[in-house]
Design a protein around this motif. Structure first.
Motif, PDB file in Angstrom:
ATOM      1  N   ALA A 329      12.924  84.943  -0.743  1.00 26.03           N
ATOM      2  CA  ALA A 329      11.584  85.526  -0.598  1.00 26.03           C
ATOM      3  C   ALA A 329      10.637  84.542   0.087  1.00 26.03           C
ATOM      4  O   ALA A 329      10.736  83.323  -0.096  1.00 26.03           O
ATOM      5  CB  ALA A 329      11.042  85.901  -1.970  1.00 26.03           C
ATOM      6  N   SER A 330       9.736  85.088   0.871  1.00 27.80           N
ATOM      7  CA  SER A 330       8.738  84.234   1.547  1.00 27.80           C
ATOM      8  C   SER A 330       7.698  83.754   0.532  1.00 27.80           C
ATOM      9  O   SER A 330       7.605  84.287  -0.581  1.00 27.80           O
ATOM     10  CB  SER A 330       8.046  85.026   2.651  1.00 27.80           C
ATOM     11  N   TYR A 331       6.913  82.776   0.940  1.00 28.63           N
ATOM     12  CA  TYR A 331       5.850  82.262   0.059  1.00 28.63           C
ATOM     13  C   TYR A 331       4.892  83.388  -0.317  1.00 28.63           C
ATOM     14  O   TYR A 331       4.493  83.519  -1.481  1.00 28.63           O
ATOM     15  CB  TYR A 331       5.109  81.137   0.771  1.00 28.63           C
ATOM     16  N   GLU A 332       4.534  84.221   0.663  1.00 27.97           N
ATOM     17  CA  GLU A 332       3.604  85.323   0.389  1.00 27.97           C
ATOM     18  C   GLU A 332       4.190  86.307  -0.608  1.00 27.97           C
ATOM     19  O   GLU A 332       3.476  86.828  -1.478  1.00 27.97           O
ATOM     20  CB  GLU A 332       3.253  86.049   1.702  1.00 27.97           C
ATOM     21  N   GLU A 333       5.491  86.557  -0.494  1.00 27.11           N
ATOM     22  CA  GLU A 333       6.146  87.476  -1.448  1.00 27.11           C
ATOM     23  C   GLU A 333       6.206  86.857  -2.842  1.00 27.11           C
ATOM     24  O   GLU A 333       6.000  87.541  -3.844  1.00 27.11           O
ATOM     25  CB  GLU A 333       7.556  87.816  -0.958  1.00 27.11           C
ATOM     26  N   LEU A 334       6.493  85.558  -2.904  1.00 25.50           N
ATOM     27  CA  LEU A 334       6.571  84.879  -4.208  1.00 25.50           C
ATOM     28  C   LEU A 334       5.237  84.960  -4.946  1.00 25.50           C
ATOM     29  O   LEU A 334       5.195  85.067  -6.175  1.00 25.50           O
ATOM     30  CB  LEU A 334       6.978  83.416  -4.013  1.00 25.50           C
TER      31      LEU A 334
END
Length: 420
Positions: A329-334
């Motif tokens: 997962a990307s940082y934004e998704e996390l």
């Protein structure tokens, strides 16, 4: 009237102002000065109703020309009135400071004489502290809406933070409850401060000799519960203020009923503290977790769930987006995962650059597993329980509320509504 009597009246009148954070400014003492302003170094104390009173928090005057329905200091109320002179308040502040009672000043005022006279006296207090007393500590000043632009500009060079209270979430409520105030008069100094703050920051980058203007930025305060606006309207306005006015903070103040009026909640009613708490959580999502107000609420679902923190509420409504794989997962998704904060998301991204994250690493990274496990997988293995229904998931999230939320929920009579 004795100075101590004035202080008793005006410190008590200031307790309804919630925006008293002292963060956001840093300035070292000068050779011949007194005090420092620190990013987070101000000592805090708490009033009987739990509100932060970290600074000398006082009004210049409570002798108000206005008659706002929700305000204890309104013209039509019969109560003791007092007004400091600028010299009195400056001397009081520096003497409190020298005795280690306070580390800064939070100064506001009712409007007495005229808008400009009040603002000029507030500026005079700050100037006396900075020039006569060489005070370098923290000052947060409330701007009087409608004051002359030059007075607002002068204030910006003397204080660490400025704020203009927006008071109510809509112009219609302002007309109904505070007809002597106008949205235009409130927004004009906000816009001026935002532009000057951005301009002088740019100048400071070019030259260290450029003047420092309001280094802590500006804030505002919004009363919640005195009028009928939904949380959706409040969050949309909050988002607008952050993006268009460059505000550092929007404070929400649960309305404390102090006046009898048919258009206001009854005096016996309790302040909506849970709602205030949930709005602060939603505000956090706007400021740090890259959410938009329209993702948290909508016109068809305009109010926050008082039982659930807004991030968990969003995740449950969008459960089809989960689980997210921790290693992909990307940082934004996390940032969207309940139980996973900014620091733990940053740690995950940093750790993955070295080696894949293992399940046993998650607690060390800082995930709150009782919340996060329902929304994540690791190396293809879902950590939650696939048999749980939506209701069971919601119940699990209720149980996993943060200690701060539980304290608010357990100590408020609002909770009884949900228990019943």
């Amino acid at each position: 009237m004795k100075l101590s009597e004035k202080l008793t009246i005006l410190a008590d009148a200031a307790k309804y102002d919630a925006s008293c954070a002292s963060s956001g400014s840093s300035r070292s003492n000068t050779l011949d000065g007194i005090g420092n302003a620190a990013q987070s170094g101000i000592c805090h104390s708490w009033s009987a109703d739990g509100r932060c009173i970290s600074l000398l928090k006082v009004l210049m005057s409570n002798d108000c020309l206005f008659d706002c329905s929700y305000c204890l200091s309104r013209r039509s109320n019969t109560l003791p009135r007092a007004t400091f002179t600028p010299e009195e308040l400056a001397d009081l502040t520096i003497n409190f400071y020298l005795r280690n009672y306070i580390e800064g000043l939070f100064l506001s005022s009712a409007v007495y004489g005229s808008v400009n006279r009040t603002m000029a006296d507030l500026v005079a207090v700050c100037r006396l502290l900075r020039t006569r007393h060489k005070f370098n500590g923290y000052i947060h000043l409330k701007v009087i809406p409608g004051a002359d632009q030059e007075l607002v500009r002068q204030a910006g060079f003397l204080v660490d933070r400025l704020s203009v209270n927006i008071e109510l979430p809509s112009e219609s409520s302002l007309k109904l409850l505070a007809p002597q105030k106008t949205r235009k008069a409130i927004l004009a100094p906000m816009s001026q401060i935002g532009e000057e703050y951005a301009g002088y920051r740019q100048e400071k980058k070019k030259s260290g000799k450029a003047p420092t203007y309001c280094p802590g930025g500006q804030a505002t305060q919004m009363i919640v519960g005195a009028s009928k606006e939904s949380d959706y309207q409040i969050l949309n306005l909050t988002e607008h203020l952050y993006r268009r006015m460059s505000l550092k903070r929007v404070y929400f103040s649960a309305y404390i009923a102090v006046n009898e009026a048919p258009i206001l909640p009854a005096v016996a009613s309790l302040p909506p503290l849970i709602r205030e708490h949930r709005l602060y959580q939603a505000d956090w999502l706007l400021r740090f977790y890259r959410f938009h107000a329209s993702e948290i609420l909508s016109e068809t679902s305009p109010n926050l769930d008082m039982r659930l923190d807004p991030k968990a509420g969003w995740a449950l409504r969008n459960y089809d987006l989960f689980p997210l794989d921790i290693n992909r997962a990307s940082y934004e998704e996390l940032l969207r995962v309940p139980g996973l904060g900014m620091i733990s998301a940053q740690r995950i991204v940093a750790t993955r650059r070295v080696a894949p994250i293992r399940e046993e690493d998650l607690k060390k990274i800082g995930l709150v597993m009782k919340r996060a496990k329902h929304f994540i997988s690791i190396n293809g293995r879902f950590l939650g329980d696939r048999t749980m229904s939506h209701g069971q998931l919601a119940a699990a999230m209720y149980k996993a509320e943060t200690p701060a939320s539980k304290k608010v929920l357990q100590n408020s009579r609002q909770l009884r509504l949900f228990k019943n």
